[in-house]
Scaffold this motif. Sequence first.
Motif, PDB file in Angstrom:
ATOM      1  N   VAL A  80       0.225  -9.502 -36.325  1.00 55.23           N
ATOM      2  CA  VAL A  80      -0.308 -10.797 -35.734  1.00 55.23           C
ATOM      3  C   VAL A  80      -1.457 -11.072 -35.089  1.00 55.23           C
ATOM      4  CG1 VAL A  80       0.168 -12.998 -35.230  1.00 55.23           C
ATOM      5  CG2 VAL A  80       1.876 -11.998 -37.417  1.00 55.23           C
ATOM      6  N   MET A  81      -2.579 -10.801 -35.127  1.00 54.54           N
ATOM      7  CA  MET A  81      -3.073 -10.597 -34.154  1.00 54.54           C
ATOM      8  C   MET A  81      -3.565 -11.836 -32.483  1.00 54.54           C
ATOM      9  SD  MET A  81      -7.752 -10.005 -33.534  1.00 54.54           S
ATOM     10  CE  MET A  81      -8.403 -11.420 -34.034  1.00 54.54           C
ATOM     11  N   ALA A  82      -3.160 -11.745 -31.243  1.00 51.27           N
ATOM     12  CA  ALA A  82      -3.242 -13.299 -30.351  1.00 51.27           C
ATOM     13  C   ALA A  82      -3.427 -12.803 -29.695  1.00 51.27           C
ATOM     14  CB  ALA A  82      -1.193 -13.600 -30.211  1.00 51.27           C
ATOM     15  N   THR A  83      -3.912 -13.747 -28.999  1.00 54.72           N
ATOM     16  CA  THR A  83      -4.342 -12.807 -27.419  1.00 54.72           C
ATOM     17  C   THR A  83      -3.265 -12.707 -26.447  1.00 54.72           C
ATOM     18  OG1 THR A  83      -4.246 -15.357 -26.720  1.00 54.72           O
ATOM     19  CG2 THR A  83      -6.376 -14.939 -27.391  1.00 54.72           C
ATOM     20  N   THR A  84      -3.571 -11.471 -24.855  1.00 54.67           N
ATOM     21  CA  THR A  84      -2.609 -11.638 -24.198  1.00 54.67           C
ATOM     22  C   THR A  84      -2.323 -12.839 -23.199  1.00 54.67           C
ATOM     23  OG1 THR A  84      -4.091 -11.090 -22.004  1.00 54.67           O
ATOM     24  CG2 THR A  84      -3.471  -8.931 -23.795  1.00 54.67           C
ATOM     25  N   GLY A  85      -3.223 -13.963 -23.652  1.00 53.08           N
ATOM     26  CA  GLY A  85      -2.283 -15.227 -22.591  1.00 53.08           C
ATOM     27  C   GLY A  85      -1.435 -15.700 -23.768  1.00 53.08           C
ATOM     28  N   THR A  86      -0.706 -15.043 -25.169  1.00 57.12           N
ATOM     29  CA  THR A  86       0.166 -16.324 -25.396  1.00 57.12           C
ATOM     30  C   THR A  86       0.913 -14.771 -26.175  1.00 57.12           C
ATOM     31  OG1 THR A  86      -1.083 -15.143 -27.622  1.00 57.12           O
ATOM     32  CG2 THR A  86      -2.104 -17.543 -26.615  1.00 57.12           C
ATOM     33  N   LYS A  87       1.308 -13.907 -25.303  1.00 54.23           N
ATOM     34  CA  LYS A  87       2.487 -12.526 -25.950  1.00 54.23           C
ATOM     35  C   LYS A  87       3.387 -13.687 -26.301  1.00 54.23           C
ATOM     36  CE  LYS A  87       4.063  -8.555 -23.967  1.00 54.23           C
ATOM     37  NZ  LYS A  87       5.589  -8.135 -23.956  1.00 54.23           N
ATOM     38  N   VAL A  88       4.240 -14.449 -25.274  1.00 52.97           N
ATOM     39  CA  VAL A  88       5.378 -14.864 -24.689  1.00 52.97           C
ATOM     40  C   VAL A  88       5.835 -15.649 -25.690  1.00 52.97           C
ATOM     41  CG1 VAL A  88       7.386 -16.425 -23.435  1.00 52.97           C
ATOM     42  CG2 VAL A  88       5.703 -13.868 -22.463  1.00 52.97           C
ATOM     43  N   PRO A  89       4.558 -16.708 -26.478  1.00 48.30           N
ATOM     44  CA  PRO A  89       4.808 -17.926 -27.531  1.00 48.30           C
ATOM     45  C   PRO A  89       5.229 -16.396 -29.165  1.00 48.30           C
ATOM     46  CG  PRO A  89       2.662 -18.722 -26.286  1.00 48.30           C
ATOM     47  CD  PRO A  89       3.248 -17.131 -25.796  1.00 48.30           C
ATOM     48  N   ALA A  90       4.043 -15.535 -28.887  1.00 45.69           N
ATOM     49  CA  ALA A  90       4.159 -15.490 -30.421  1.00 45.69           C
ATOM     50  C   ALA A  90       5.082 -14.158 -30.302  1.00 45.69           C
ATOM     51  CB  ALA A  90       2.560 -13.810 -30.043  1.00 45.69           C
ATOM     52  N   GLU A  91       5.747 -13.308 -29.058  1.00 40.76           N
ATOM     53  CA  GLU A  91       7.123 -12.842 -29.018  1.00 40.76           C
ATOM     54  C   GLU A  91       8.320 -13.865 -29.320  1.00 40.76           C
ATOM     55  OE1 GLU A  91       7.830 -11.409 -25.374  1.00 40.76           O
ATOM     56  OE2 GLU A  91       6.582  -9.315 -26.298  1.00 40.76           O
ATOM     57  N   VAL A  92       8.142 -14.948 -28.892  1.00 45.07           N
ATOM     58  CA  VAL A  92       9.082 -15.849 -29.942  1.00 45.07           C
ATOM     59  C   VAL A  92       9.723 -16.463 -30.830  1.00 45.07           C
ATOM     60  CG1 VAL A  92      10.270 -18.147 -28.764  1.00 45.07           C
ATOM     61  CG2 VAL A  92       9.008 -17.054 -27.523  1.00 45.07           C
ATOM     62  N   LEU A  93       7.720 -16.927 -31.442  1.00 42.67           N
ATOM     63  CA  LEU A  93       7.465 -17.199 -32.662  1.00 42.67           C
ATOM     64  C   LEU A  93       8.359 -16.423 -34.130  1.00 42.67           C
ATOM     65  CD1 LEU A  93       6.470 -19.026 -35.227  1.00 42.67           C
ATOM     66  CD2 LEU A  93       4.329 -17.653 -34.655  1.00 42.67           C
ATOM     67  N   GLY A  94       8.606 -15.084 -33.238  1.00 42.47           N
ATOM     68  CA  GLY A  94       8.617 -13.853 -34.671  1.00 42.47           C
ATOM     69  C   GLY A  94      10.536 -13.588 -34.180  1.00 42.47           C
ATOM     70  N   ALA A  95      10.743 -13.573 -33.120  1.00 42.81           N
ATOM     71  CA  ALA A  95      11.885 -14.028 -32.602  1.00 42.81           C
ATOM     72  C   ALA A  95      12.471 -14.991 -33.804  1.00 42.81           C
ATOM     73  CB  ALA A  95      12.552 -14.114 -31.624  1.00 42.81           C
ATOM     74  N   LEU A  96      12.013 -15.908 -33.806  1.00 45.47           N
ATOM     75  CA  LEU A  96      12.705 -17.649 -34.416  1.00 45.47           C
ATOM     76  C   LEU A  96      12.553 -16.834 -36.553  1.00 45.47           C
ATOM     77  CD1 LEU A  96      11.577 -19.959 -32.644  1.00 45.47           C
ATOM     78  CD2 LEU A  96      13.771 -19.348 -33.126  1.00 45.47           C
ATOM     79  N   LEU A  97      11.266 -16.728 -36.844  1.00 42.66           N
ATOM     80  CA  LEU A  97      10.855 -16.451 -38.095  1.00 42.66           C
ATOM     81  C   LEU A  97      12.295 -15.294 -38.660  1.00 42.66           C
ATOM     82  CD1 LEU A  97       7.082 -16.489 -37.741  1.00 42.66           C
ATOM     83  CD2 LEU A  97       9.243 -18.402 -39.441  1.00 42.66           C
ATOM     84  N   LYS A  98      12.191 -14.343 -37.644  1.00 44.39           N
ATOM     85  CA  LYS A  98      12.872 -12.889 -37.943  1.00 44.39           C
ATOM     86  C   LYS A  98      14.458 -13.468 -38.511  1.00 44.39           C
ATOM     87  CE  LYS A  98      13.829  -8.642 -38.485  1.00 44.39           C
ATOM     88  NZ  LYS A  98      13.430  -7.924 -39.639  1.00 44.39           N
ATOM     89  N   GLU A  99      14.913 -14.151 -37.407  1.00 36.75           N
ATOM     90  CA  GLU A  99      16.225 -15.303 -37.558  1.00 36.75           C
ATOM     91  C   GLU A  99      16.877 -15.699 -39.123  1.00 36.75           C
ATOM     92  OE1 GLU A  99      18.740 -18.178 -34.812  1.00 36.75           O
ATOM     93  OE2 GLU A  99      17.398 -16.889 -34.266  1.00 36.75           O
ATOM     94  N   GLU A 100      15.937 -16.869 -39.395  1.00 36.78           N
ATOM     95  CA  GLU A 100      15.344 -17.234 -40.775  1.00 36.78           C
ATOM     96  C   GLU A 100      15.296 -16.534 -41.567  1.00 36.78           C
ATOM     97  OE1 GLU A 100      16.898 -20.405 -39.775  1.00 36.78           O
ATOM     98  OE2 GLU A 100      17.467 -20.483 -38.154  1.00 36.78           O
TER      99      GLU A 100
END
Length: 181
Positions: A80-100
């Motif tokens: 998933v390409m994202a801007t460096t400014g959205t690093k934290v939201p991208a990581e949180v999104l990844g963690a939540l999708l991984k979990e579910e």
Amino acid sequence: ADAPWDDINVVYAMGRALNRDTFIERAFQGKAVPAYGPIPPGEKYYFRDLSGSSARAFAPDSARKLMADAGLADGFEVQVMATTGTKVPAEVLGALLKEEINVTLIPDLEESSVFQPRRAAGEWDAFMGGSGGDPDPDDAVDDWFADGSKFNTFGYNDETVNRLNLKQKGSIDLEKRLAHI
């Protein structure tokens, strides 16, 4: 090869796997409002709360069933390409999708100056991006979802959306325009 989300049920599964309240708390310290459609609540022309009717509202059991029905019970990986400014939201999104639903997002972080040309050229498997502060419904619908529109580099093309979009563009009366969105 087809991407997993070419199956609309996988799109629904990903939406249903996302607890927006948890996402907002972890990614934005609770300082955001969840959105369920193309015109989010923060926009001037927001007109309809879709949280109770969205096919993408949080429903993790349904998300897992849809993934299993699509043959993806074990999940999948996607860069998933994202801007460096959205690093934290991208990581949180990844963690939540991984979990579910065991979907693994592999971050491809770029500075905005690189992200925008790559997004426009379609040089990505998936991207995390969007728009904010659109002053008109046309910016939210026409710019992103109309066939051939400037930000529709992902190839979305729906006959009904295109027809209704042309109708809303053809009127200067805001109420008439909103009726078509």
